[in-house]
Design a protein around this motif. Structure first.
Motif, PDB file in Angstrom:
ATOM      1  N   GLU A  66       4.549   0.005  -1.735  1.00  0.00           N
ATOM      2  CA  GLU A  66       4.058   1.373  -1.841  1.00  0.00           C
ATOM      3  C   GLU A  66       4.590   2.206  -0.693  1.00  0.00           C
ATOM      4  O   GLU A  66       4.559   1.790   0.460  1.00  0.00           O
ATOM      5  CB  GLU A  66       2.533   1.408  -1.822  1.00  0.00           C
ATOM      6  CG  GLU A  66       1.977   2.810  -1.999  1.00  0.00           C
ATOM      7  CD  GLU A  66       0.468   2.835  -2.145  1.00  0.00           C
ATOM      8  OE1 GLU A  66      -0.050   3.926  -2.472  1.00  0.00           O
ATOM      9  OE2 GLU A  66      -0.187   1.817  -1.932  1.00  0.00           O
ATOM     10  N   LEU A  68       3.830   5.545   1.312  1.00  0.00           N
ATOM     11  CA  LEU A  68       2.695   6.432   1.567  1.00  0.00           C
ATOM     12  C   LEU A  68       3.162   7.596   2.420  1.00  0.00           C
ATOM     13  O   LEU A  68       3.588   7.411   3.566  1.00  0.00           O
ATOM     14  CB  LEU A  68       1.580   5.674   2.296  1.00  0.00           C
ATOM     15  CG  LEU A  68       0.990   4.512   1.517  1.00  0.00           C
ATOM     16  CD1 LEU A  68       1.484   3.204   2.078  1.00  0.00           C
ATOM     17  CD2 LEU A  68      -0.495   4.589   1.542  1.00  0.00           C
ATOM     18  N   ALA A 121      -6.801   2.883  -1.267  1.00  0.00           N
ATOM     19  CA  ALA A 121      -5.335   2.780  -1.265  1.00  0.00           C
ATOM     20  C   ALA A 121      -4.893   1.327  -1.408  1.00  0.00           C
ATOM     21  O   ALA A 121      -3.896   1.040  -2.077  1.00  0.00           O
ATOM     22  CB  ALA A 121      -4.760   3.383   0.012  1.00  0.00           C
ATOM     23  N   ARG A 139       4.810   1.920  -6.044  1.00  0.00           N
ATOM     24  CA  ARG A 139       3.945   3.101  -6.119  1.00  0.00           C
ATOM     25  C   ARG A 139       4.335   4.089  -5.030  1.00  0.00           C
ATOM     26  O   ARG A 139       4.873   3.701  -4.004  1.00  0.00           O
ATOM     27  CB  ARG A 139       2.475   2.710  -5.886  1.00  0.00           C
ATOM     28  CG  ARG A 139       1.883   1.813  -6.909  1.00  0.00           C
ATOM     29  CD  ARG A 139       0.448   1.410  -6.566  1.00  0.00           C
ATOM     30  NE  ARG A 139      -0.337   2.414  -5.890  1.00  0.00           N
ATOM     31  CZ  ARG A 139      -1.048   3.378  -6.493  1.00  0.00           C
ATOM     32  NH1 ARG A 139      -1.077   3.460  -7.791  1.00  0.00           N
ATOM     33  NH2 ARG A 139      -1.739   4.256  -5.794  1.00  0.00           N
ATOM     34  N   GLU A 140       4.017   5.350  -5.269  1.00  0.00           N
ATOM     35  CA  GLU A 140       4.153   6.387  -4.246  1.00  0.00           C
ATOM     36  C   GLU A 140       2.829   7.113  -4.134  1.00  0.00           C
ATOM     37  O   GLU A 140       2.221   7.448  -5.150  1.00  0.00           O
ATOM     38  CB  GLU A 140       5.250   7.388  -4.601  1.00  0.00           C
ATOM     39  CG  GLU A 140       6.637   6.794  -4.522  1.00  0.00           C
ATOM     40  CD  GLU A 140       7.734   7.825  -4.653  1.00  0.00           C
ATOM     41  OE1 GLU A 140       7.443   9.026  -4.853  1.00  0.00           O
ATOM     42  OE2 GLU A 140       8.906   7.421  -4.543  1.00  0.00           O
ATOM     43  N   THR A 141       2.381   7.324  -2.922  1.00  0.00           N
ATOM     44  CA  THR A 141       1.154   8.073  -2.671  1.00  0.00           C
ATOM     45  C   THR A 141       1.527   9.312  -1.872  1.00  0.00           C
ATOM     46  O   THR A 141       2.031   9.200  -0.749  1.00  0.00           O
ATOM     47  CB  THR A 141       0.123   7.232  -1.900  1.00  0.00           C
ATOM     48  OG1 THR A 141      -0.175   6.063  -2.687  1.00  0.00           O
ATOM     49  CG2 THR A 141      -1.138   8.002  -1.638  1.00  0.00           C
ATOM     50  N   ARG A 142       1.290  10.454  -2.467  1.00  0.00           N
ATOM     51  CA  ARG A 142       1.595  11.730  -1.816  1.00  0.00           C
ATOM     52  C   ARG A 142       0.310  12.406  -1.406  1.00  0.00           C
ATOM     53  O   ARG A 142      -0.714  12.272  -2.053  1.00  0.00           O
ATOM     54  CB  ARG A 142       2.393  12.633  -2.760  1.00  0.00           C
ATOM     55  CG  ARG A 142       3.726  12.033  -3.126  1.00  0.00           C
ATOM     56  CD  ARG A 142       4.509  12.895  -4.095  1.00  0.00           C
ATOM     57  NE  ARG A 142       5.726  12.232  -4.499  1.00  0.00           N
ATOM     58  CZ  ARG A 142       6.872  12.308  -3.847  1.00  0.00           C
ATOM     59  NH1 ARG A 142       6.975  13.041  -2.763  1.00  0.00           N
ATOM     60  NH2 ARG A 142       7.933  11.665  -4.292  1.00  0.00           N
ATOM     61  N   HIS A 143       0.376  13.133  -0.311  1.00  0.00           N
ATOM     62  CA  HIS A 143      -0.788  13.826   0.237  1.00  0.00           C
ATOM     63  C   HIS A 143      -0.490  15.303   0.416  1.00  0.00           C
ATOM     64  O   HIS A 143       0.667  15.680   0.647  1.00  0.00           O
ATOM     65  CB  HIS A 143      -1.166  13.255   1.616  1.00  0.00           C
ATOM     66  CG  HIS A 143      -1.492  11.817   1.612  1.00  0.00           C
ATOM     67  ND1 HIS A 143      -2.692  11.329   1.157  1.00  0.00           N
ATOM     68  CD2 HIS A 143      -0.775  10.739   2.008  1.00  0.00           C
ATOM     69  CE1 HIS A 143      -2.697  10.018   1.275  1.00  0.00           C
ATOM     70  NE2 HIS A 143      -1.553   9.627   1.790  1.00  0.00           N
TER      71      HIS A 143
END
Length: 147
Positions: A66, A68, A121, A139-143
């Protein structure tokens, strides 16, 4: 970069660990990849340090990756690597020795319970069958970035 390990028992429960910090969520065994260290080597090292267990992990045990995005300007993006670890039997768990400076407990948790105890997460990285890594998940987690 971090590296962690999914360790299960024959009932497909997850081994989760609790940091020795007040109000901290449960975690998977693992931690920061040190400079010059591969994620696989970090997973081995963390399992020995945190649990006192040598795990026979291989490159093909890659479970999830992932990216992040940093939540705050001035912070760096991160990569989290997750390996599928072994199935531990009751006799194996007698060898667990916690690193008391970092952890105060370990336990088995059914997957649905683990998903509520782990940081969201971390729980989100656990996709698909636990005991048989197939194709790794990316996965990619964008904020929304804040100042």
């Amino acid at each position: 970069m971090t590296a962690a390990v999914l360790i299960t028992n024959p009932s497909d429960d997850l081994l989760i660990v609790h940091p020795a910090k007040a109000n901290a969520p449960w975690q998977l065994p693992g931690g920061i990849v040190e400079e010059g260290e591969s994620p696989l080597d970090a997973a081995h090292r963390e399992a020995v340090e945190e649990l006192g267990l040598f795990l026979d992990l291989k490159e093909c045990d890659l479970f999830a990756v992932e990216w992040l995005q940093a939540a705050h300007i001035g912070r760096r993006d991160r990569i989290a690597i997750l390996f599928a670890g072994p199935v531990l039997h009751p006799a194996d768990t007698t060898r667990i020795v916690l690193q008391r400076e970092e952890l105060d407990a370990w336990r088995w948790a059914p997957r649905t319970e683990a998903e509520t105890l782990l940081h969201p997460a971390i729980a989100a990285r656990i996709v698909g069958p636990l005991q048989t890594p197939g194709s790794p998940v990316y996965r990619e987690t964008r904020h929304e970035r804040t100042l």
